[in-house]
Design a protein around this motif. Structure first.
Motif, PDB file in Angstrom:
ATOM      1  N   UNK A  24       0.837  -1.204   0.000  1.00  0.00           N
ATOM      2  CA  UNK A  24       0.000   0.000   0.000  1.00  0.00           C
ATOM      3  C   UNK A  24       0.869   1.250   0.000  1.00  0.00           C
ATOM      4  N   UNK A  25       0.418   2.268  -0.713  1.00  0.00           N
ATOM      5  CA  UNK A  25       1.133   3.544  -0.755  1.00  0.00           C
ATOM      6  C   UNK A  25       0.429   4.563   0.132  1.00  0.00           C
ATOM      7  N   UNK A  26       1.107   5.674   0.362  1.00  0.00           N
ATOM      8  CA  UNK A  26       0.494   6.777   1.096  1.00  0.00           C
ATOM      9  C   UNK A  26       0.882   6.844   2.557  1.00  0.00           C
ATOM     10  N   UNK A  42      -0.290  -5.503  13.263  1.00  0.00           N
ATOM     11  CA  UNK A  42      -1.533  -5.898  13.935  1.00  0.00           C
ATOM     12  C   UNK A  42      -2.688  -4.990  13.517  1.00  0.00           C
ATOM     13  N   UNK A  43      -2.413  -3.700  13.412  1.00  0.00           N
ATOM     14  CA  UNK A  43      -3.446  -2.738  13.023  1.00  0.00           C
ATOM     15  C   UNK A  43      -4.000  -3.069  11.643  1.00  0.00           C
ATOM     16  N   UNK A  44      -3.112  -3.392  10.691  1.00  0.00           N
ATOM     17  CA  UNK A  44      -3.563  -3.732   9.345  1.00  0.00           C
ATOM     18  C   UNK A  44      -4.350  -5.038   9.345  1.00  0.00           C
ATOM     19  N   UNK A  45      -3.866  -6.036  10.087  1.00  0.00           N
ATOM     20  CA  UNK A  45      -4.583  -7.316  10.161  1.00  0.00           C
ATOM     21  C   UNK A  45      -5.984  -7.149  10.719  1.00  0.00           C
ATOM     22  N   UNK A  46      -6.098  -6.426  11.813  1.00  0.00           N
ATOM     23  CA  UNK A  46      -7.406  -6.222  12.439  1.00  0.00           C
ATOM     24  C   UNK A  46      -8.348  -5.507  11.476  1.00  0.00           C
ATOM     25  N   UNK A  79      -5.117   6.357   5.736  1.00  0.00           N
ATOM     26  CA  UNK A  79      -5.640   7.266   6.763  1.00  0.00           C
ATOM     27  C   UNK A  79      -5.587   6.652   8.159  1.00  0.00           C
ATOM     28  N   UNK A  80      -5.553   5.332   8.241  1.00  0.00           N
ATOM     29  CA  UNK A  80      -5.469   4.643   9.533  1.00  0.00           C
ATOM     30  C   UNK A  80      -4.080   4.832  10.153  1.00  0.00           C
ATOM     31  N   UNK A  81      -3.085   5.069   9.320  1.00  0.00           N
ATOM     32  CA  UNK A  81      -1.704   5.148   9.788  1.00  0.00           C
ATOM     33  C   UNK A  81      -1.173   6.565   9.873  1.00  0.00           C
ATOM     34  N   UNK A  82      -2.031   7.554   9.759  1.00  0.00           N
ATOM     35  CA  UNK A  82      -1.578   8.964   9.837  1.00  0.00           C
ATOM     36  C   UNK A  82      -1.269   9.344  11.258  1.00  0.00           C
TER      37      UNK A  82
END
Length: 82
Positions: A24-26, A42-46, A79-82
């Motif tokens: 994923x980019x961004x 973990x955040x991406x998996x969930x 946006x989840x990782x900002x």
């Protein structure tokens, strides 16, 4: 799966390439041995494990991995990782 790389099924196809791995980019996540790596993975998996994602705006294929924007429920996952 780590914080910015995931497997998809069915395989993606783009520009005479295909595969199941997407980066994923961004956004940027810590490297495998850096603090925060496990939390990002973990955040991406969930968020998306077993869910349908949409791949948009492919940039290139690097080492068999499609580099593109990844959307989940209409939102860019960056946006989840900002």
């Amino acid at each position: 799966m780590d914080g910015d790389t995931l497997k998809v099924s069915p395989d993606w196809e783009w520009d005479s390439h295909s595969g199941d791995t997407v980066r994923a980019t961004g956004y940027t996540v810590p490297g495998e041995n850096d603090p925060g790596y496990e939390l990002a993975a973990k955040k991406l998996k969930v968020l998306i494990l077993g869910e349908e994602v949409e791949l948009k705006d492919p940039i290139n294929v690097s080492y068999g991995t499609l580099v593109c924007k990844v959307y989940f429920k209409g939102y860019n996952i960056s946006t989840v990782f900002e």
